[in-house]
Enzyme design. Sequence first.
Site, short mmCIF file in Angstrom:
data_model
loop_
_atom_site.label_atom_id
_atom_site.label_comp_id
_atom_site.label_asym_id
_atom_site.label_seq_id
_atom_site.Cartn_x
_atom_site.Cartn_y
_atom_site.Cartn_z
N TYR A 184 40.16 43.88 36.46
CA TYR A 184 39.95 45.08 37.44
C TYR A 184 38.20 45.28 37.74
O TYR A 184 37.73 45.41 36.95
CB TYR A 184 40.58 46.12 37.00
CG TYR A 184 40.63 47.15 38.28
CD1 TYR A 184 41.74 47.19 39.08
CD2 TYR A 184 39.83 48.20 38.50
CE1 TYR A 184 41.97 47.88 40.22
CE2 TYR A 184 39.91 49.00 39.57
CZ TYR A 184 40.94 48.92 40.55
OH TYR A 184 41.22 49.89 41.46
N TYR A 233 41.11 44.45 48.61
CA TYR A 233 41.15 45.63 47.65
C TYR A 233 42.55 46.24 47.69
O TYR A 233 42.84 47.04 48.60
CB TYR A 233 40.08 46.64 48.10
CG TYR A 233 40.08 47.99 47.27
CD1 TYR A 233 39.97 48.07 46.02
CD2 TYR A 233 40.31 49.36 47.85
CE1 TYR A 233 39.85 49.39 45.27
CE2 TYR A 233 40.36 50.43 47.30
CZ TYR A 233 40.14 50.59 45.89
OH TYR A 233 40.16 51.60 45.05
#
Lengths: 392, 139
Positions: free
Chosen positions: A291, A341
Amino acid sequence: MTPKGRVAIAGLGLTPQGQVYDRTHVGFAVEAVRLALEDAGLARTDLDGLLLNPGLAWGDAAMGSFMLQQALGLRELRLSASMNLGGATAGAMIQHAALAIAAGMCTTVACVFADRPLKPPAERRSRGGEPTGSAAAYAFARGLDAAYGQFGINAIYAMVARRYMHVYGTTQDDLGAVAVAQRRWANMNPAAQFHDVPLTLGDYHASRWVVEPFHVLDCCLVSNGGAAVIVTSAERARDSKKPPVYVWGMGQGHPGGDPAERLASGAPLAKRTAFVMAGIETSDVQLCELYDCYSFTVLVTLEDYGFCRKGEAGAFVAAGHTAPGGTLPVNTGGGQLSSFYMWGMTPLVEAVIQARGEAGERQAPRRDVVLVSGNGGLLSTHSTLVVSPLPS
Amino acid sequence: MSETPIAKPVPEASPALAPFFAAARAGRLVVQRCAGCGALRFPPRELCSRCLGLEATWQDVSGRGEIFSYNVMHQVYHPGFAADVPYAVVIVKLEEGPKITSNLVGCPVDEIAVGMPVEVAFEQLSPEVTLPKFRRRRC
C-alpha cells in the site's frame, strides 16, 4: 481450520481509471463487478455474497452494499457488508469473504471498491489560493488545526514522515527513490495513469512541494473508477476461465496509539498471523504489492515486514532492489503513486495480474509467493494477504 | 463588485475548548487532566482513553517544550494563508507530555528542526480568541 488453499480469487474487474466522468460511484462499482464476472466466466446468479468498500463519493450513505446489490439486481445473497478500514479494507474484504466461504456461509463473493472524487473540469471550484470563493465556502475551517493553517491528510501524514526521517535518518532522496522505482514499473503498465511519463530523481526533486517533506510525486494519485475481485472456493475457482489465485495467508494489525510516536505500521502484527497461516517467512516472499498512499508508506512497510531494518529501506530502494530487474519487485504496476488510486484494491489488482502471469512486459520473474499489504489512516490499520498461483 | 479578502479562520470557541481559550486570553496554557488517573491530554476529549474516566479538569502547563515534528505547507487550502506559503505547522511536545499542534513565530522555516526548544507565545486574534503559538527558547 484455516482457509489456506481452500479459497481463491477467480475474477478481476477494473474499470477505466483516472479522469473518467461518465459514471457515478455506483456505476463504477456495477461496471467493476460485471467485468470481474466476465473475467471469471461466472454469471451474476453465481454471486451469493457482496462486500463493498465505499470510497469518498459514497458519503455517509448507510447500507452501501445493499444499495449496490439493488443496482446489480442481485437476489438471494447470503453475505453482505460495507466495510471501511481505509486502505486496509480491500485485504480485509478478501479475508471476510474467505472466512465466510470456508465456514460454508456462502460460495462466491464479489469484493468491490469504487469512487468518484474527481469532478469534471467545468464543475471544479477554483483552487490554488485565488481568493475568488465566498467566505461561506471556507466554513469547514473552524477547528484549531485550521487556525494554524493545517489542512488535509497530506499535512498530518507529513508530520509522521518528518519525525520518521529525524529518528531513522531517512532522506528526501530515499522518498524520491520510491517514486522513481515505481514509475519505472508504471512505464510498462498500459493501465497506469503515468504510463507515458518517465521520471528521474532530478524530476522528482524539481516537482512542486505539496507539504514538506512531500513533493506532489510522493503523494498518491486521485482516481475515479472501480475495481472488483471475485472470491470463491478453490474447487469453483479451478472451473473458472482464469487461473486461480489462491489465498495462502491473511492477517490484520491495528496497533492503536500515536503513529508519530510509534513510527511503525500494523504490518508486524498482521504479518505474524498471515505468515504463520501461509507457512512462510519474510525471505520466502518473491514479489510485493504494498500500500502506497505516500512514497514514505512504502519505506515503512518494507521495514515493518522485515525486508530491511528500520531506516534502511531508502538505501534498499535506491540500490534498485524493488525496481524492474531487482531482487524484490515492489509495486509492479506503478502503485498508487503512478498507476491509479483505488485504495487497497490497487495492490490487490496488481497481485492478481502478476500471480496469474498476465503482466506482460512487467511480469516479475518469480510469482509463487506474493505479499499484498493494505494500510489505512495514519499507519493505523493494516491487512496482509499472501497469495499464490499454487494451491499450497 | 470587489470582494473582501477572506481572513484566516478564527477557531470556534466550542464548549469543549472554552476553558482553553479563556486561559489563553489570560496568558496561560492549559491542558485537560483526567480526574480519575491524572493523565494529561490535549486536544480535549470526552473521556480518558487511558482509564475511561469521564471527569476531567484543566491544568496549567509550563508552556515549554520542544519541536516533536513539523511540516511546511506549500499548497493553499484556505485563502487566508495564501500570502503566507510556505509556512510551517509544528507539533510541540510539552515538558508535561501532551503534544499540541501550533505555529512557530519569529523563526524562518528553514531553521526549524525536530528537537528545537520552544516556549509559548500568545497571539490575540479577536477579543474572544487568543491563540497559543510558540517561539524559540534559549536554553
